[in-house]
Enzyme design. Structure first.
Site, PDB file in Angstrom:
ATOM      1  N   ASP A  85     -11.137  -6.215 -28.512  1.00  0.00           N
ATOM      2  CA  ASP A  85     -11.691  -5.800 -27.236  1.00  0.00           C
ATOM      3  C   ASP A  85     -12.843  -6.724 -26.833  1.00  0.00           C
ATOM      4  O   ASP A  85     -13.764  -6.926 -27.631  1.00  0.00           O
ATOM      5  CB  ASP A  85     -12.227  -4.371 -27.332  1.00  0.00           C
ATOM      6  CG  ASP A  85     -11.131  -3.343 -27.527  1.00  0.00           C
ATOM      7  OD1 ASP A  85     -10.517  -2.955 -26.519  1.00  0.00           O
ATOM      8  OD2 ASP A  85     -10.887  -2.920 -28.674  1.00  0.00           O
ATOM      9  N   HIS A 139     -20.064  -8.711 -38.776  1.00  0.00           N
ATOM     10  CA  HIS A 139     -19.005  -7.783 -39.177  1.00  0.00           C
ATOM     11  C   HIS A 139     -19.394  -7.137 -40.502  1.00  0.00           C
ATOM     12  O   HIS A 139     -20.455  -7.418 -41.065  1.00  0.00           O
ATOM     13  CB  HIS A 139     -17.668  -8.522 -39.308  1.00  0.00           C
ATOM     14  CG  HIS A 139     -16.573  -7.911 -38.488  1.00  0.00           C
ATOM     15  ND1 HIS A 139     -16.080  -6.655 -38.744  1.00  0.00           N
ATOM     16  CD2 HIS A 139     -15.900  -8.381 -37.411  1.00  0.00           C
ATOM     17  CE1 HIS A 139     -15.123  -6.374 -37.867  1.00  0.00           C
ATOM     18  NE2 HIS A 139     -14.991  -7.404 -37.035  1.00  0.00           N
ATOM     19  N   HIS A 150      -5.115  -1.713 -40.715  1.00  0.00           N
ATOM     20  CA  HIS A 150      -3.734  -2.191 -40.790  1.00  0.00           C
ATOM     21  C   HIS A 150      -2.932  -1.522 -41.907  1.00  0.00           C
ATOM     22  O   HIS A 150      -1.984  -2.099 -42.427  1.00  0.00           O
ATOM     23  CB  HIS A 150      -3.705  -3.717 -40.962  1.00  0.00           C
ATOM     24  CG  HIS A 150      -4.155  -4.450 -39.743  1.00  0.00           C
ATOM     25  ND1 HIS A 150      -3.311  -4.795 -38.716  1.00  0.00           N
ATOM     26  CD2 HIS A 150      -5.381  -4.880 -39.367  1.00  0.00           C
ATOM     27  CE1 HIS A 150      -3.988  -5.421 -37.770  1.00  0.00           C
ATOM     28  NE2 HIS A 150      -5.247  -5.487 -38.148  1.00  0.00           N
TER      29      HIS A 150
END
Length: 449
Positions: free
Chosen positions: A381, A106, A17
């Site tokens: 996704d 993650h 980002h």
């Protein structure tokens, strides 16, 4: 680190980002035609928001070449390429729960543990957004390889969950009725409880022991990117493609995710690429593929299936090609022997895990070890493999390009030396004068078909 390659060096930058992402590519040969649109083709195949199978994040991913190219010609100097991040939503991550919890599977915890600081939104450098620089650089490498050698790189989705393109002798997709019964929904696809099945009835023992089926070998020999891109799943097998598509939509409807595999074939690869021992060509390919986010597996040639086939069936016998060079009657080695390319097509498969970020409440622990429930927001996704296809192709191109430049340097240095000492060596130590070395422009025949 963030640099890949020794002779064709690619450095990527950017987080999920931040303002922009991109790369610097050093080692591009001078004099090659290169424009933004040559790179844009692959970036457009990688971009998010292509269909209902991918994240809805709407990024156009328009590339701009910043340096190293003038009037459409490469100068031999470093090429910088930039892509602006336009559809940023860092506020999706401004949640006090995300400040407390590392997201399961993650990179939040490992990055924080390693650096003591991490990006406040998204996956930072671990995000698939980082791969934009890889794809841009890979497009440059692929352009040179195509022009110089006619190299062709095609990747495609070969499985999603338990739905596979049949690969082995006798392997078949589950029947439509079994697929529907598994979910209790006539419109749904098979769940992980319905896998392909093997039926070797009517086959000889030798046929059943083949490492890959004739049909799958034919697919490897003939598949094109145009065929791959006919469906949004990027699978060239129509029946499997529709089942895969429904499997992804099933995961999406449950706010869940699913993994899969991508198979890649590299055609017309020059022989002699790769180094002995630690820098074998398949080791470099494995390094490249496993550096892609969400990858968990890599196999080349016959892969794990080759462990089940007797050596008498698995050995790649040599034959003399029409151009006088040596080829192999089969190609279970996947185009690499002794870590060095042999001129046959290189093919391999990469496994991608189910995406870690899902829109479900998950019981986990906070950074200080207290049990709790994490609710994740954001755009993600449900399955990464359709968008991973150009990323796999890009990394394959970077590996082959780096190996080409290394071999060119060695060949040029050797060409400056007198040949007489080599010619005086016994035949067992040098290339016989009547045998050529080189690639296989006509492809690899299958003598056992």
């Amino acid at each position: 680190m963030s640099t890949f390659g020794q002779h064709f060096r690619v450095t990527t930058y950017g987080e999920s980002h931040c303002a922009s992402v991109g790369c610097i590519v050093d080692g591009v040969p001078p004099g090659m035609t290169l424009r933004n649109e040559d790179v844009q083709v692959q970036l457009s195949r990688r971009r998010p928001g292509q269909s209902d199978l991918t994240t809805p994040r709407d990024e156009k991913d328009k590339v701009t070449i910043q340096s190293g190219v003038e009037q459409g010609i490469t100068l031999g100097t470093p090429i910088a390429m930039l892509v602006q991040n336009q559809d940023q939503r860092p506020h999706d991550y401004k949640d006090e729960t995300l400040d407390l919890y590392p997201r399961p599977s993650h990179a939040d915890w490992t990055y924080l543990d390693k650096y003591g600081v991490k990006a406040s939104s998204g996956g930072g450098r671990s995000s698939a957004r980082e791969t934009i620089g890889r794809v841009a650089a890979g497009a440059v490498a692929e352009r040179y390889l195509a022009q110089a050698f006619g190299v062709e790189i095609v990747a495609f989705v070969s499985s999603v969950g338990a739905v596979h393109i049949p690969r082995f002798p006798g392997e078949q997709l589950a029947s439509d009725s079994a697929a529907k019964a598994a979910t209790g929904d006539a419109a749904a696809a098979p769940t992980s409880s319905v896998d392909n099945h093997i039926d070797t009835n009517g086959m000889t023992e030798e046929e059943a022991e083949e490492a890959l089926s004739k049909e799958f070998r034919a697919l490897l020999n003939e598949v094109t990117r145009a065929q791959v891109d006919k469906t949004d799943i990027r699978c060239p097998h129509p029946v499997a493609a529709e089942r895969m598509r429904q499997r992804i939509l099933l995961a999406k409807s449950r706010n869940d995710s699913i993994g899969g595999t991508v198979t890649c074939v590299i055609r017309r690869v020059p022989s002699g690429l790769g180094e002995p021992c630690f820098d074998k060509l398949e080791a470099k390919l494995g390094h490249a593929m496993l550096s892609i986010p969400a990858t968990k597996a890599f196999e080349i040639g016959s892969g794990f299936r080759g462990t089940e086939v007797p050596g008498s069936r698995h050995n790649d016998a040599f034959y003399k090609r029409a151009d006088g060079s040596l080829g192999t009657l089969t190609n279970w080695s996947g185009g690499v022997q002794g870590g060095i390319s042999n001129g046959e097509d290189i093919y391999f498969r990469v496994g991608f895990k189910s995406p870690a970020t899902i829109s479900q409440n998950q019981t986990t622990a906070t950074y200080d070890g207290k049990e709790g429930v994490l609710a994740t927001r954001g755009r993600h996704d449900p399955c990464v493999v359709p968008r991973a296809v150009p990323i796999v192709e890009a990394m394959a191109a970077l590996v082959i390009m780096d190996a080409v430049l290394a071999q060119d340097a060695r060949s040029m240095a050797a060409a400056r030396l007198p040949r007489e000492p080599i010619l005086a060596l016994p035949n067992s130590m040098r290339m016989p004068s009547k045998v050529k070395a080189g690639g296989n422009p006509e492809g690899n025949p299958e003598a056992r078909d």
